[in-house]
Design an enzyme around this catalytic site. Structure first.
Site, PDB file in Angstrom:
ATOM      1  N   SER A   1     -10.787   1.780  -3.324  1.00  0.00           N
ATOM      2  CA  SER A   1     -10.419   0.477  -3.361  1.00  0.00           C
ATOM      3  C   SER A   1     -11.292  -0.476  -3.330  1.00  0.00           C
ATOM      4  CB  SER A   1      -9.360   0.403  -2.168  1.00  0.00           C
ATOM      5  OG  SER A   1     -10.102   0.441  -1.102  1.00  0.00           O
ATOM      6  N   HIS A   2     -12.387  -0.230  -2.925  1.00  0.00           N
ATOM      7  CA  HIS A   2     -13.343  -1.266  -2.721  1.00  0.00           C
ATOM      8  C   HIS A   2     -14.837  -1.316  -3.432  1.00  0.00           C
ATOM      9  CE1 HIS A   2     -10.599  -2.347   0.306  1.00  0.00           C
ATOM     10  NE2 HIS A   2     -11.018  -3.899   0.179  1.00  0.00           N
TER      11      HIS A   2
ATOM     12  N   THR B   1      -5.268  -8.907   5.698  1.00  0.00           N
ATOM     13  CA  THR B   1      -5.394  -7.199   6.058  1.00  0.00           C
ATOM     14  C   THR B   1      -6.237  -7.024   7.048  1.00  0.00           C
ATOM     15  OG1 THR B   1      -6.365  -7.040   4.075  1.00  0.00           O
ATOM     16  CG2 THR B   1      -3.895  -6.423   3.901  1.00  0.00           C
TER      17      THR B   1
ATOM     18  N   GLY C   1      -5.823  -3.497  -1.622  1.00  0.00           N
ATOM     19  CA  GLY C   1      -6.484  -2.837  -2.829  1.00  0.00           C
ATOM     20  C   GLY C   1      -5.700  -1.434  -3.078  1.00  0.00           C
ATOM     21  N   ASP C   2      -5.325  -0.824  -1.983  1.00  0.00           N
ATOM     22  CA  ASP C   2      -4.520   0.377  -2.425  1.00  0.00           C
ATOM     23  C   ASP C   2      -3.350  -0.030  -3.009  1.00  0.00           C
ATOM     24  OD1 ASP C   2      -6.452   2.531  -1.631  1.00  0.00           O
ATOM     25  OD2 ASP C   2      -6.344   1.874   0.378  1.00  0.00           O
TER      26      ASP C   2
HETATM   27  P1  NDP Z   1      -7.792   4.333   5.524  1.00  0.00           P
HETATM   28  O1  NDP Z   1      -6.469   4.345   6.056  1.00  0.00           O
HETATM   29  O2  NDP Z   1      -7.837   5.116   4.326  1.00  0.00           O
HETATM   30  O3  NDP Z   1      -8.773   4.851   6.755  1.00  0.00           O
HETATM   31  C1  NDP Z   1      -9.190   4.220   7.854  1.00  0.00           C
HETATM   32  C2  NDP Z   1      -9.943   4.929   8.653  1.00  0.00           C
HETATM   33  O4  NDP Z   1      -9.344   6.360   9.379  1.00  0.00           O
HETATM   34  C3  NDP Z   1     -11.247   5.546   7.842  1.00  0.00           C
HETATM   35  O5  NDP Z   1     -12.294   5.417   8.911  1.00  0.00           O
HETATM   36  C4  NDP Z   1     -10.803   6.959   7.584  1.00  0.00           C
HETATM   37  O6  NDP Z   1     -11.944   7.826   7.526  1.00  0.00           O
HETATM   38  C5  NDP Z   1     -10.160   7.525   8.685  1.00  0.00           C
HETATM   39  N1  NDP Z   1      -9.235   8.662   8.534  1.00  0.00           N
HETATM   40  C6  NDP Z   1      -8.426   8.667   7.486  1.00  0.00           C
HETATM   41  N2  NDP Z   1      -7.604   9.592   7.556  1.00  0.00           N
HETATM   42  C7  NDP Z   1      -8.089  10.222   8.737  1.00  0.00           C
HETATM   43  C8  NDP Z   1      -7.627  11.544   9.158  1.00  0.00           C
HETATM   44  N3  NDP Z   1      -6.843  12.212   8.940  1.00  0.00           N
HETATM   45  N4  NDP Z   1      -8.204  11.776  10.253  1.00  0.00           N
HETATM   46  C9  NDP Z   1      -9.146  10.949  10.921  1.00  0.00           C
HETATM   47  N5  NDP Z   1      -9.804   9.998  10.527  1.00  0.00           N
HETATM   48  C10 NDP Z   1      -9.020   9.429   9.305  1.00  0.00           C
HETATM   49  O7  NDP Z   1      -8.345   2.917   5.312  1.00  0.00           O
HETATM   50  P2  NDP Z   1      -7.731   1.450   5.002  1.00  0.00           P
HETATM   51  O8  NDP Z   1      -6.816   1.877   4.007  1.00  0.00           O
HETATM   52  O9  NDP Z   1      -7.072   1.024   6.450  1.00  0.00           O
HETATM   53  O10 NDP Z   1      -8.661   0.690   4.560  1.00  0.00           O
HETATM   54  C11 NDP Z   1      -9.396   0.785   3.511  1.00  0.00           C
HETATM   55  C12 NDP Z   1     -10.763  -0.252   3.039  1.00  0.00           C
HETATM   56  O11 NDP Z   1     -10.125  -1.424   2.736  1.00  0.00           O
HETATM   57  C13 NDP Z   1     -11.585  -0.230   4.304  1.00  0.00           C
HETATM   58  O12 NDP Z   1     -12.814  -0.031   3.843  1.00  0.00           O
HETATM   59  C14 NDP Z   1     -11.554  -1.652   4.656  1.00  0.00           C
HETATM   60  O13 NDP Z   1     -12.783  -2.334   5.183  1.00  0.00           O
HETATM   61  C15 NDP Z   1     -11.169  -2.443   3.317  1.00  0.00           C
HETATM   62  N6  NDP Z   1     -10.471  -3.595   3.462  1.00  0.00           N
HETATM   63  C16 NDP Z   1     -11.322  -4.550   3.493  1.00  0.00           C
HETATM   64  C17 NDP Z   1     -10.555  -5.944   3.570  1.00  0.00           C
HETATM   65  C18 NDP Z   1     -11.501  -7.194   3.457  1.00  0.00           C
HETATM   66  O14 NDP Z   1     -11.093  -8.424   3.686  1.00  0.00           O
HETATM   67  N7  NDP Z   1     -12.798  -6.957   3.046  1.00  0.00           N
HETATM   68  C19 NDP Z   1      -9.378  -6.243   3.924  1.00  0.00           C
HETATM   69  C20 NDP Z   1      -8.645  -4.869   4.238  1.00  0.00           C
HETATM   70  C21 NDP Z   1      -9.089  -3.621   3.963  1.00  0.00           C
HETATM   71  P3  NDP Z   1     -12.706   8.099   5.912  1.00  0.00           P
HETATM   72  O15 NDP Z   1     -13.436   6.757   5.689  1.00  0.00           O
HETATM   73  O16 NDP Z   1     -13.637   9.232   6.279  1.00  0.00           O
HETATM   74  O17 NDP Z   1     -11.585   8.427   5.213  1.00  0.00           O
HETATM   75  O1  PYC Z   2      -7.820  -4.408   0.379  1.00  0.00           O
HETATM   76  O2  PYC Z   2      -6.701  -5.437   1.653  1.00  0.00           O
HETATM   77  C1  PYC Z   2      -7.677  -5.587   0.959  1.00  0.00           C
HETATM   78  C2  PYC Z   2      -8.750  -6.533   0.969  1.00  0.00           C
HETATM   79  C3  PYC Z   2      -8.600  -7.826   1.249  1.00  0.00           C
HETATM   80  C4  PYC Z   2      -9.847  -8.254   0.814  1.00  0.00           C
HETATM   81  C5  PYC Z   2     -10.684  -7.387   0.301  1.00  0.00           C
HETATM   82  N1  PYC Z   2     -10.065  -6.397   0.379  1.00  0.00           N
END
Ligand code: NDP
Ligand code: PYC
Length: 348
Positions: free
Chosen positions: A56-57, A169, A196-197
């Site tokens: 997603s990123h 988010t 993103g997802d």
């Molecule tokens: P996920 O829900 O996929 O994962 C969140 C964390 O939980 C990760 O560290 C992941 O490890 C861990 N995890 C997932 N499944 C398990 C499990 N079964 N057991 C143990 N640990 C687990 O991520 P999000 O969807 O919340 O976020 C996705 C990305 O989006 C992130 O990188 C975030 O920084 C980015 N994002 C960026 C934003 C921005 O403004 N720039 C805004 C919002 C999100 P692993 O990585 O190994 O899967």
């Molecule tokens: O996936 O929520 C998101 C996000 C916001 C800004 C960058 N990624």
């Protein structure tokens, strides 16, 4: 490079090494309005996300980066201004540029302060963060430091109990060294799902699990298109995730001088997608805590977690993907690679 076919999804892919992908993305950024310094930082960041399976990123974000640059919303050539404002406090005005080059500019001072004072804060303002957060914190843990970072984004999350979206988010990322392996790293959006997802699910025509978002009437929906089309996301974990999201707004924007997720107006910049907000880092030298080797202590914790049955640590999925990619390369859909090459102005 080699070509293959992903039979499950019937998508033809081509294999590219990590350094090749970094260089390709560097050219893409360079040709689309960034300085050489910014191009290098963003290319490394985006290729790392793709390599680690943070889809997603990774390259999924390139169109958003480029349309934001083309719209004049973000300055791809901004030069961050680093300010030394206290024994343990560094500030950066990212000057309407990306957050990662601002971090790169302030990093040496931040680490020096964390090592001398035991703790140091980096407050970045007027910055655009469009990426995963783990690449920002993992390197600190590889230097023996503990790091926490928060960044706010754009209004699309309804606070718990409210009727309309306000928060972003707002992810939180944490990294700590451990003696026996890769650092412990988690990186999670405080929304039930990252925006993103939701976009990826909408593109695939897939439905979401229940509890992720609401439609434009505020009614629960599992349809990602309804969430994106005037709907909104929910925080993870009800009022608990909502409180953490509020904390991110306070730390990443209120404290740094950046915009809250609801404060910027990109409507006059069609194509703008990068949130213009702020980011906070707290970096700690953990061995000042008890004088013990923290990495041994964290290893002991991981060992005990495994003993009681937790097999998968946060970060494990990425590290596995990374190890595979470093040996076998990264498989990218041919159509996407072709498009990247066009954008970079290079032959396949
Ligand atoms: P996920 O829900 O996929 O994962 C969140 C964390 O939980 C990760 O560290 C992941 O490890 C861990 N995890 C997932 N499944 C398990 C499990 N079964 N057991 C143990 N640990 C687990 O991520 P999000 O969807 O919340 O976020 C996705 C990305 O989006 C992130 O990188 C975030 O920084 C980015 N994002 C960026 C934003 C921005 O403004 N720039 C805004 C919002 C999100 P692993 O990585 O190994 O899967
Ligand atoms: O996936 O929520 C998101 C996000 C916001 C800004 C960058 N990624």
């Amino acid at each position: 490079m080699s070509a293959s076919s992903d039979t499950a999804a019937h998508v033809e892919t081509q294999n590219i090494s990590f350094p090749e992908l970094v260089e390709l993305l560097r050219q893409v950024f360079l040709r689309n309005g960034t300085s050489p310094e910014v191009a290098s930082v963003l290319a490394e960041n985006c290729a790392s996300a793709e390599r680690d399976g943070s889809h997603s990123h990774g390259i999924f974000r390139i169109p958003g980066y480029l349309s934001s640059l083309a719209s004049g919303w973000v300055d791809g050539k901004a030069v961050p201004k680093v300010e030394d404002v206290g024994a343990a406090f560094t500030r950066v005005d990212a000057a309407n540029g990306f957050a990662q080059p601002a971090l790169a500019a302030a990093r040496p001072l931040l680490v020096e302060k964390a090592k001398s004072a035991g703790i140091a804060i980096l407050a970045i303002r007027s910055s655009h963060h469009f990426a995963a957060l783990w690449p920002d914190v993992e390197p600190f843990a590889r230097e023996g430091l503990v790091a926490l970072s928060v960044v706010n984004s754009m209004t699309c999350v309804v606070p718990h109990g409210a009727q309309r979206p306000l928060f972003g988010t707002n992810p939180i990322a944490f990294a700590a060294p451990r003696a026996g392996g890769d650092p412990i790293v988690f990186d999670l959006a405080t929304s039930a799902i990252a925006n993103g997802d939701v976009q990826i699910a909408a593109r695939k025509g897939a439905m979401l699990p229940p509890g992720m978002g609401v439609d434009r009437a505020g009614l629960p929906t599992e349809d990602p298109k309804a969430i994106l089309d005037g709907g909104a996301l929910l925080p993870f974990g009800g009022y608990k995730g909502s409180a953490l999201s509020m904390m991110v707004e306070l730390l990443a924007a209120g404290l740094t001088g950046g915009n809250f997720s609801f404060e910027f107006d990109w409507s006059k910049h069609p194509g703008a997608q990068t949130p213009w907000t702020g980011q906070l880092f707290i970096v700690i030298d953990p061995n000042k805590g008890s004088g013990q080797n923290f990495a041994e202590r964290s290893e002991e914790l991981v060992r005990r977690m495994h003993d009681v049955g937790q097999e998968r640590m946060p970060g494990d999925r990425r590290y596995l993907q990374r190890a595979k990619a470093l040996v076998h390369g990264i498989d990218i859909p041919v159509a996407e690679l072709t498009r990247l090459r066009e954008l970079a102005g290079v032959q396949g």
